[in-house]
Design a protein around this motif. Structure first.
Motif, PDB file in Angstrom:
ATOM      1  N   ASP A 190      21.152 -11.853  34.649  1.00  0.00           N
ATOM      2  CA  ASP A 190      19.987 -11.820  35.544  1.00  0.00           C
ATOM      3  C   ASP A 190      20.387 -11.840  37.014  1.00  0.00           C
ATOM      4  O   ASP A 190      19.529 -11.805  37.893  1.00  0.00           O
ATOM      5  N   GLU A 205      21.267 -10.985  40.641  1.00  0.00           N
ATOM      6  CA  GLU A 205      20.872  -9.843  41.482  1.00  0.00           C
ATOM      7  C   GLU A 205      22.051  -8.901  41.744  1.00  0.00           C
ATOM      8  O   GLU A 205      21.872  -7.700  41.933  1.00  0.00           O
ATOM      9  N   ALA A 262      22.131  -6.239  39.166  1.00  0.00           N
ATOM     10  CA  ALA A 262      21.136  -5.188  39.403  1.00  0.00           C
ATOM     11  C   ALA A 262      21.651  -4.253  40.499  1.00  0.00           C
ATOM     12  O   ALA A 262      21.571  -3.026  40.367  1.00  0.00           O
ATOM     13  N   ARG A 287      22.125  -4.485  28.894  1.00  0.00           N
ATOM     14  CA  ARG A 287      21.297  -5.294  29.794  1.00  0.00           C
ATOM     15  C   ARG A 287      20.176  -5.993  29.012  1.00  0.00           C
ATOM     16  O   ARG A 287      19.763  -5.526  27.948  1.00  0.00           O
ATOM     17  N   THR A 342      18.830   1.661  33.681  1.00  0.00           N
ATOM     18  CA  THR A 342      18.879   0.212  33.952  1.00  0.00           C
ATOM     19  C   THR A 342      18.348  -0.105  35.352  1.00  0.00           C
ATOM     20  O   THR A 342      17.685  -1.113  35.544  1.00  0.00           O
ATOM     21  N   HIS A 343      18.627   0.776  36.311  1.00  0.00           N
ATOM     22  CA  HIS A 343      18.071   0.564  37.654  1.00  0.00           C
ATOM     23  C   HIS A 343      16.546   0.546  37.591  1.00  0.00           C
ATOM     24  O   HIS A 343      15.891  -0.322  38.174  1.00  0.00           O
ATOM     25  N   ASP A 359      15.465  -2.699  36.149  1.00  0.00           N
ATOM     26  CA  ASP A 359      15.577  -3.802  37.109  1.00  0.00           C
ATOM     27  C   ASP A 359      14.362  -3.846  38.035  1.00  0.00           C
ATOM     28  O   ASP A 359      13.946  -4.907  38.474  1.00  0.00           O
ATOM     29  N   LYS A 396      13.767  -9.986  34.445  1.00  0.00           N
ATOM     30  CA  LYS A 396      15.099 -10.118  33.856  1.00  0.00           C
ATOM     31  C   LYS A 396      14.988 -10.941  32.573  1.00  0.00           C
ATOM     32  O   LYS A 396      14.130 -11.826  32.477  1.00  0.00           O
TER      33      LYS A 396
END
Ligand code: SPV
Ligand code: MN
Length: 622
Positions: A48, A50, A53, A133, A158-159, A162, A167
């Motif tokens: 999770d 940042e 991400a 993820r 995945t972006h 995010d 998360k």
């Protein structure tokens, strides 16, 4: 090789320890199987944090799935020419031999489909990094929360996740610690790509849903509606899970409609794609709690809904400074935004209906050097931006987000709206006589003229139960019954039907922002502030109330002529709808009796009205 050895073979210490810290054998096995089958060069596991991400976002830029634009934080992503929307033709349920599934749903024998998808995904990660993820549908630490495991080789996927979801790594750990739990899992493979990083093998694109194992596989596609597991792939699994557990998973926005004296009433709305759903949730002056996916539960005796997303993947066409000031603002300021399939010139994005001149040359979904008149590879005319071009933004970046949007207990719902795209039948807004009447004649009879959000012909009237038809993973009858029975004995929301697309002589009878007035009227009706007229198929507004609301909300004179044109009850078209629906529900094996009764009662009311007042009844004659 055993699972631990497979995991170790492709992961560094950090990734391995992150995965093992979850203490979840099921997750380990799912990751190991993806390694064995898809043969990645290496595997990376995110948490999770940042920083993780940010790493995925940078990876998407480094591998050119996303290109940076001039405004800091903005990127553009392109999908292949043939990969511009969800593709229902290749989206199928894997059905075990011991089961039967409603024949209306696209399906394939599980063994056959599973073998096919494994073949298509075999070796698909060669030379690539497999990303692992964890995200969460719904707020973490909430009764709504469903942890999800996403495996993909697309950093763009995945972006997007995010930005669009909460998360889920810590939530996964928390739920693992309590014992076995259900989670949703997704294995996506981009497949072969062009030099533009878009899919090459579109004929071999597949989305296969294994509802027996809460798993969805997708391959040879990159369009988010086919690849971002937590979006529409999860909805199909959630509808099943909701059925098992007694709640509902819906294709709906959630908004706060603001009434007199500071009153706020939450509304949910189901509209087929590209029918004004996001635009309704974004009406200036109101607050948005979600734009696409809502779960309903009864909590402490209340009908409550939560936005299971944390961002918006919205249609960008017709987003302009005047009609959509909030989203326009986000799209023009530094901050994280992904533009999808727009036109790019000098690192600036352009799209149809933006209210500015669009360059006649640039990079788009057709070509890196598109010019006006360029034909697509199929010989078809092309547009500067695709009609289903999109933006991805976070809820937290919206000025009009409802302060309660993230409430782990969801929000109490006062009204539910079903809205379709229909040029000649339904009035702009009507209210159901009861929950049953609304579910049956507004939700279950929802029709819409098709748009570019799915591949295939456009402008064809299509039946779309609760706008959830593409995502139903059980029979229509069972899904309807679940809706009809939900929250029985409790105070249920009022149900409304809307139509923003009524036309006369080829021209729309309503302005884009008139929906702001319909929302205010619905809010007033929920609290009994205004009266309504019985139109035989629901209750419609009185002229004086609309005249006042148009003045208050839009500072517009609403004439009696407008009212009569928009709210005339069109009996022949309404009866034709009932005829179409009777034919359709004849083919549904398990239509609930309530549905048949509601359709019959509606027909009778309309016929009585016709005998008394004619075929086209101006509202002033009701
Ligand atoms: C829709 O088409 O309903 C969307 C976009 O919300 S997609 O993710 O493609 O489903
Ligand atoms: Mn949607």
């Amino acid at each position: 090789m055993d699972i631990q050895s497979i995991l170790k073979s492709k992961m560094d210490e950090v990734s391995l320890s992150r995965l093992l810290a979850l203490k979840n054998e099921d997750a380990n096995a799912f990751v190991a199987r993806a390694i064995e089958l898809c043969e990645p060069e290496k595997v990376w596991v995110g948490t999770d944090d940042e920083a993780d991400a940010a790493r995925c976002r940078q990876m998407a830029i480094d591998n050119r799935e996303e290109l940076p634009l001039a405004v800091p934080g903005h990127t553009v992503h392109f999908d292949s020419y043939y990969d511009q929307g969800r593709n229902p033709e290749v989206t199928k349920y894997l059905v075990p031999k011991s089961e039967t599934l409603d024949p209306k749903l696209k399906q394939i024998d599980r063994d056959q489909g599973f073998a096919e998808i494994e073949d298509l995904q075999r070796g698909a990660y060669k030379g690539r990094t497999m990303l692992v993820r964890f995200f969460c549908l719904g707020p973490v630490n909430s009764v709504f929360a469903i942890p999800c495991l996403q495996i993909t080789d697309s950093a763009y996927v995945t972006h997007s996740e995010d930005m669009l979801y909460r998360k889920g790594y810590e939530e996964f750990k928390r739920q693992s610690a309590r014992g076995p739990f259900e989670f949703f899992r997704f294995r996506h493979c981009t497949g072969k790509v062009t030099e533009r990083m878009t899919c090459k093998d579109i004929e071999r694109s597949r989305v296969y849903i294994d509802y027996m194992h809460n798993t969805v596989y997708s391959v040879n596609t990159q369009y988010a509606g086919n690849t971002v597991g937590l979006k529409k792939l999860s909805l199909r699994l959630a509808i099943r899970k909701a059925d098992r557990e007694g709640w509902l998973a819906e294709h709906m926005f959630i908004m706060g409609a603001h009434g007199p004296g500071g009153r706020k009433t939450y509304l949910c709305g189901a509209y087929p794609s590209a029918c004004g759903k996001t635009a309704t949730a974004m009406i200036p002056g109101e607050t948005i709690a979600g734009d696409d996916l809502a779960y309903f539960r009864v909590i402490d005796g209340q009908f409550r809904a939560v936005n299971i997303e944390a961002g918006i993947f919205g249609i960008i066409q017709d987003v302009n400074a005047k009609g959509d000031p909030v989203i326009w603002d986000v799209l023009h300021h530094p901050g994280e935004v992904i533009f999808g399939n727009v036109l790019v010139k000098d690192n600036k994005p352009y799209w149809l209906g933006m209210g500015e001149e669009i360059p006649t040359r640039g990079m788009n979904y057709v070509s890196t050097d598109w010019t006006e008149g360029t034909k697509g590879p199929d010989g078809e005319e092309t547009t500067p931006s695709h009609k289903n071009a999109r933006y991805t933004v976070r809820m937290q970046d919206l000025k009009n987000k409802d302060p309660e949007w993230d409430n782990p207990n969801g929000l109490p719902i006062g009204g539910i709206i079903y809205g379709g795209r229909d040029s000649d039948t339904n009035v702009p807004v009507r209210e159901a006589y009861s929950w049953e009447h609304g579910i049956c004649t507004m939700g279950a009879m929802l029709e819409s003229e098709t748009t570019a959000a799915t591949t295939g012909a456009q402008g064809v009237r299509k039946w779309n139960v609760m706008s959830n038809m593409d995502f139903l993973s059980m029979s229509v009858g069972k899904y309807l019954r679940n809706n009809l029975e939900f929250a029985a004995g409790l105070k249920r929301p009022k149900v409304f039907g809307t139509n923003y697309f009524l036309k006369k002589g080829g021209k729309y009878l309503n302005g884009m922002l008139d929906k702001a007035v319909w929302v205010k009227w619905m809010e007033r009706r929920i609290h009994g502030d205004v009266e309504a007229l019985d139109a035989g198929y629901g209750l419609i507004p009185k002229y004086d109330d609309l005249k006042r609301l148009f003045k208050e909300v839009r500072n517009k004179e609403y004439t009696e002529k407008d009212y009569v044109e928009q709210f005339t009850v069109r009996i022949p078209e309404l009866l034709a709808t009932l005829d179409r629906m009777a034919k359709i529900y004849d083919t549904v094996a398990d239509t609930p009796k309530v549905m048949l009764d509601e359709m019959a009662a509606q027909r009778k009311r309309l016929e009585v009205l016709k005998a008394a007042k004619g075929e086209y009844i101006p509202p002033l004659d009701l």
